[in-house]
Scaffold this active site. Structure first.
Site, PDB file in Angstrom:
ATOM      1  N   SER A 132       0.825  -1.201   0.000  1.00  0.00           N
ATOM      2  CA  SER A 132       0.000   0.000   0.000  1.00  0.00           C
ATOM      3  C   SER A 132       0.869   1.265   0.000  1.00  0.00           C
ATOM      4  O   SER A 132       1.663   1.468  -0.917  1.00  0.00           O
ATOM      5  CB  SER A 132      -0.960  -0.055   1.197  1.00  0.00           C
ATOM      6  OG  SER A 132      -1.840   1.033   1.162  1.00  0.00           O
ATOM      7  N   ASP A 185      -0.442  -3.779  -4.109  1.00  0.00           N
ATOM      8  CA  ASP A 185      -1.521  -2.805  -4.211  1.00  0.00           C
ATOM      9  C   ASP A 185      -1.074  -1.420  -3.726  1.00  0.00           C
ATOM     10  O   ASP A 185      -1.585  -0.904  -2.724  1.00  0.00           O
ATOM     11  CB  ASP A 185      -2.798  -3.261  -3.495  1.00  0.00           C
ATOM     12  CG  ASP A 185      -4.040  -2.670  -4.172  1.00  0.00           C
ATOM     13  OD1 ASP A 185      -4.011  -2.519  -5.407  1.00  0.00           O
ATOM     14  OD2 ASP A 185      -5.021  -2.351  -3.501  1.00  0.00           O
ATOM     15  N   HIS A 222      -8.031  -4.813  -1.054  1.00  0.00           N
ATOM     16  CA  HIS A 222      -6.723  -4.184  -0.910  1.00  0.00           C
ATOM     17  C   HIS A 222      -5.682  -5.183  -0.393  1.00  0.00           C
ATOM     18  O   HIS A 222      -4.544  -5.191  -0.851  1.00  0.00           O
ATOM     19  CB  HIS A 222      -6.873  -3.002   0.052  1.00  0.00           C
ATOM     20  CG  HIS A 222      -5.703  -2.071   0.096  1.00  0.00           C
ATOM     21  ND1 HIS A 222      -5.016  -1.662  -1.027  1.00  0.00           N
ATOM     22  CD2 HIS A 222      -5.107  -1.435   1.140  1.00  0.00           C
ATOM     23  CE1 HIS A 222      -4.045  -0.827  -0.663  1.00  0.00           C
ATOM     24  NE2 HIS A 222      -4.076  -0.686   0.641  1.00  0.00           N
TER      25      HIS A 222
END
Ligand SMILES: *[C@@H]1O[C@H](CO)[C@@H](O)[C@H](O)[C@H]1NC(C)=O
Ligand SMILES: *[C@@H]1O[C@H](CO)[C@@H](O)[C@H](O)[C@H]1NC(C)=O
Ligand SMILES: *[C@@H]1O[C@H](CO)[C@@H](O)[C@H](O)[C@H]1NC(C)=O
Length: 462
Positions: free
Chosen positions: A175, A199, A270
């Site tokens: 992330s 992601d 996610h």
């Protein structure tokens, strides 16, 4: 609970929900640490108020010697002759960088990822603990990330002086951690060996300059996995290769339903990138992507092979350059693959080719493929004036195990064609792995309300 009904596009509300729910779910996952082993920092609201000026960045080291027991790592530890560190400068180093954290939560997957890396390769695993800097509101966290990168670069620089080649570092950033890693790469002018973004975060980064976000110039090789491009993840390609799982937006098994907890709804997509990556490290099956310009084109069977890469499809995992041997390396190459909803996630991609006689009215055809106990279904809309159709289907088993095909004329309302005459229906696996003839059935009449099916007699050659 009213918050559960919050529509997905209302970001501030959702972020708050995320804060509340993930602190409940994640906050209880890690028990007290075992004797002598280090763990990631805890954060509490009180501590946040006391320490907010400091990042309190820390590094934990894991090696095969004690894969379950992290040591606090620093350059002092490296030169301490009293208690020699397990860090071995002649081995490659994986650097794990977590992303945004909710106060009171620790990234519980870190040990799992480190374990999977150590099973796959004999390396040093350095975990960047920036839990203090990564907690609290997302926009404040974003302000912290370059400072974190700067501090990490100091450590990397010292390790470099101790004999670690810059190329031997592989950053794995989750992330926001992907952009932290990207900025470390920028500081080393792209000389770091590899950065993998799981992601990579989207909000506040999508429109950002490449200097401010992960991009292909940040390391010698940059790969990324996208699983929540429409929400927490970034929708644009950021590496040499970018794997978009199931199109990159919504993941199988993550659909919002009354039966899911709010947690699984909010970050399920996610976190899927991380789960798939860990599964790929376990090596149970290959997760290969097919190069294509869009997901729609991929699903419509317009991208069928990896000939641009000499016939080898790039795979998720640790293979150098994701398995690409051609040069120059591609840049921002989108790769598509379909996955299941649980480990090991792999599916076979099967191309369906359908040829029908001209239709008087539109029709809808349901195609079902089954092996002994598993099946897959796909609906095709057929239109007057078009007689050839292509579609990519996903099936858990290889083509040679498919035992039967069923066609059903499911038309109603706008799809009223009574009989669909199928000149031929053919199935083949993509990318074409072996010299395998397509499975074909010819000349079938599919009546409304009367499904047609055919059993294949075939044997797998392997
Ligand atoms: C984290 O919190 C738990 C429980 O509150 C405590 O037992 C543990 O020692 C803390 N760990 C660290 C590293 O502060
Ligand atoms: C460090 O790694 C190298 C290469 O794998 C190995 O030959 C050597 O024995 C290791 N050193 C120590 C102290 O474990
Ligand atoms: C990987 O393998 C390990 C050990 O076999 C297992 O504990 C773990 O759950 C696996 N992880 C994934 C994501 O498949």
């Amino acid at each position: 609970m009213a918050q559960q009904e919050a529509p997905r596009r209302h970001e501030p509300v959702l972020l708050w929900v995320l804060v509340v729910f993930t602190s409940l779910v994640l906050g209880t996952e890690d028990g007290p640490t075992g004797g002598g082993c280090a763990d990631l920092h805890n954060t509490t609201w009180l501590e946040y108020r006391q320490h907010r000026a400091q990042l309190q960045l820390r590094y934990l080291l894991l090696t095969r010697r004690a894969a379950d027991c992290a040591q606090v790592f620093s350059l002092q530890a490296l030169t301490d002759t009293q208690r020699p560190s397990d860090f071995n400068a002649s081995r490659a180093t994986k650097v794990i960088v977590h992303g945004y954290r909710v106060i009171g939560s620790k990234p519980s997957w870190v040990k799992q990822l480190a374990g999977a890396l150590l099973r796959a390769e004999d390396v040093n695993v350095v975990v960047v603990d920036w839990v203090y800097g990564a907690s609290f509101a997302y926009n404040l966290v974003v302000q912290n990330y370059k400072e974190v990168s700067l501090q990490i670069s100091v450590l990397i620089n010292q390790l470099h002086k101790h004999g670690c080649a810059l190329e031997s570092f592989h950053f794995i950033g989750v992330s926001l951690g992907a952009h932290v890693s990207g900025f470390v790469g920028t500081l080393f002018q792209g000389q770091i060996g590899r950065i993998t973004g799981l992601d990579p975060a989207g909000p506040m980064f999508k429109g950002a300059d490449t200097y401010d976000r992960l991009d292909a110039s940040d390391a010698r090789f940059v790969d990324a996995i996208h699983t929540d491009s429409d929400y927490f993840g970034i929708s644009i390609p950021v590496g040499h290769v970018d794997f978009f799982l199931n199109g990159g937006n919504d993941q199988t098994g993550c659909a919002r339903s009354r039966f899911n907890s709010m947690y699984s709804y909010v970050i399920c997509d996610h976190m899927r990138a991380l789960q798939v990556y860990m599964s790929a490290l376990n090596g149970s099956c290959p997760l290969a992507g097919i190069p294509c310009s869009s997901y729609e084109d991929f699903l419509k069977g317009r991208c069928l092979d990896c000939d641009v890469f000499g016939g080898t499809c790039p795979t998720i995992g640790l293979s150098p350059h994701s398995g690409i041997t051609v040069s120059p390396l591609p840049k921002e190459q989108k790769l598509f693959l379909l996955t299941t909803s649980s480990s090991p996630f792999c599916l076979r991609h099967i191309l369906l080719q359908l040829e029908v006689s001209p239709l008087d009215k539109s029709a809808e055809l349901e195609v079902a493929l089954t092996t002994e106990n598993r099946g897959t279904e796909q609906r095709l809309r057929l239109h007057t004036g078009l007689t050839g159709y292509l579609a990519v289907l996903a099936h858990p088993d290889p083509l040679c195990e498919i035992a039967s095909i069923r066609l059903k004329n499911t038309g109603a309302r706008f799809y009223r064609q009574a009989d669909v005459h199928v000149k031929s229906v053919c199935l083949s696996e993509i990318p074409p792995l072996r010299r395998e003839e397509p499975l074909c059935v010819n000349n079938i009449n599919v009546r409304r309300g009367a499904p047609w099916s055919h059993d294949f007699v075939q044997v797998c050659a392997f």
